[in-house]
Design an enzyme around this catalytic site. Structure first.
Site, PDB file in Angstrom:
ATOM      1  N   GLY A   1       4.224 -12.347 -22.740  1.00 48.20           N
ATOM      2  CA  GLY A   1       5.488 -13.062 -22.864  1.00 48.20           C
ATOM      3  C   GLY A   1       6.552 -12.321 -23.646  1.00 48.20           C
ATOM      4  O   GLY A   1       6.264 -11.462 -24.473  1.00 48.20           O
TER       5      GLY A   1
ATOM      6  N   HIS B   1       5.914 -15.641 -19.296  1.00 46.85           N
ATOM      7  CA  HIS B   1       7.098 -16.421 -19.651  1.00 46.85           C
ATOM      8  C   HIS B   1       8.099 -15.631 -20.497  1.00 46.85           C
ATOM      9  O   HIS B   1       7.732 -14.802 -21.316  1.00 46.85           O
ATOM     10  CB  HIS B   1       6.686 -17.687 -20.401  1.00 46.85           C
ATOM     11  CG  HIS B   1       5.876 -17.405 -21.640  1.00 46.85           C
ATOM     12  ND1 HIS B   1       6.449 -17.165 -22.865  1.00 46.85           N
ATOM     13  CD2 HIS B   1       4.542 -17.320 -21.828  1.00 46.85           C
ATOM     14  CE1 HIS B   1       5.502 -16.955 -23.761  1.00 46.85           C
ATOM     15  NE2 HIS B   1       4.334 -17.034 -23.163  1.00 46.85           N
ATOM     16  N   ASP B   2       9.370 -15.881 -20.244  1.00 48.45           N
ATOM     17  CA  ASP B   2      10.490 -15.364 -21.041  1.00 48.45           C
ATOM     18  C   ASP B   2      10.667 -13.853 -20.947  1.00 48.45           C
ATOM     19  O   ASP B   2      11.342 -13.255 -21.792  1.00 48.45           O
ATOM     20  CB  ASP B   2      10.345 -15.771 -22.517  1.00 48.45           C
ATOM     21  CG  ASP B   2      10.276 -17.274 -22.705  1.00 48.45           C
ATOM     22  OD1 ASP B   2      11.315 -17.934 -22.506  1.00 48.45           O
ATOM     23  OD2 ASP B   2       9.190 -17.798 -23.021  1.00 48.45           O
TER      24      ASP B   2
END
Length: 270
Positions: A139, A121-122
């Site tokens: 992440g 994520h991100d």
């Protein structure tokens, strides 16, 4: 005209542009948008608010846009945005963003993600990058353009890798890597500069300048941060000094630099 296999399961809310190919047993969720010329081989799963740019090709058993692997995620809106002309090979997993990050995962254009790559994520990945088989990104990682990462490499969350870097295979990287550096090891440190990529992207006079700059920066005294500050003061208008020294000074995790590791490799190269 799009070519869609009869066994594919596609939400009526998904947006499928012209010229898209969707293979057997693909699953396409509600918020997915596929731009022109996207090709999905068989058994691809796309979920969430996922956008795939023109002419990107995704190979069997890749899973994109499912919920991020973050215990803090509570179902809030987040996105996965993939650019144009990417190759995403078998069994890749790419997660969208989270509320605790930038709320999106971004991948640029003309990248190759080989089999079993994981992008958490991100993360933000630039363009013209190659992530070899089994690369694992935690992440919030940022990767610049023209970066190569060797197979089975693991990278810690929040690490930043600047433009033109090379990360050797089976490395474990926990710190930031400034532009055009080569990194290797567990834990990985800078071993020298990425000559191959520099020759592709830069003029010879600029390469010479960057080499001289790094030699000044990587002296034992003063510290790396102090050296970067001095260089910015003395060469405020030079774009390479701004790019490299600003990166060093903005690093929150610290730079993957150890004097003995860098100097030994450079002496061998010279």
């Amino acid at each position: 005209m799009s070519k869609i296999a009869k066994t594919a399961i596609i939400s009526p809310k998904a947006e499928i542009n012209k010229g898209v190919e969707i293979g057997e047993f693909c699953v396409i969720g509600d918020g997915v948008k596929l731009d022109e010329g996207v090709k999905l081989h068989n058994n691809v799963t796309l979920q969430g608010h996922t956008f795939v740019g023109k002419n990107t090709e995704i190979f069997p058993f890749a899973v994109l846009g499912t919920q991020p692997q973050d215990l803090k995620y509570k179902g809030e809106y987040s996105e996965l945005i993939i650019g144009e002309d990417n190759l995403i090979r078998e069994f890749c997993m790419i997660n969208p963003g989270t509320e605790g990050g930038i709320k999106k995962t971004l991948i640029g254009d003309k990248n190759l993600l080989m089999a079993y790559v994981h992008v958490a994520h991100d993360c933000v990945i630039g363009s013209h990058c190659i992530l070899a088989n089994g690369v694992t990104l935690a992440g919030h990682i940022e990767i610049g353009d023209y970066v190569n990462i060797g197979g089975l490499t693991a990278i810690h969350q929040f690490v930043r890798i600047a433009k033109g870097c090379m990360i050797a295979g089976k490395s474990a990287l926990g710190k930031d890597v400034p532009p055009y550096c080569t990194v290797e090891g567990n834990r990985a440190f800078i071993r020298g500069l990425n000559r191959h990529r520099m020759r592709q992207l830069l003029e010879s006079k600029d390469i010479d300048f960057i080499y001289a700059l790094y030699k000044r920066l990587f002296r034992p005294i003063p510290s790396l941060r102090e050296s970067a500050k001095l260089e910015l003061e003395e060469h405020a208008n030079n774009p390479f000094v701004k790019e490299i020294c600003s990166f060093i000074l903005e690093s929150s995790r610290g730079v993957a630099y150890k004097s003995s590791e860098y100097s030994s490799e450079e002496k061998q190269e010279e």
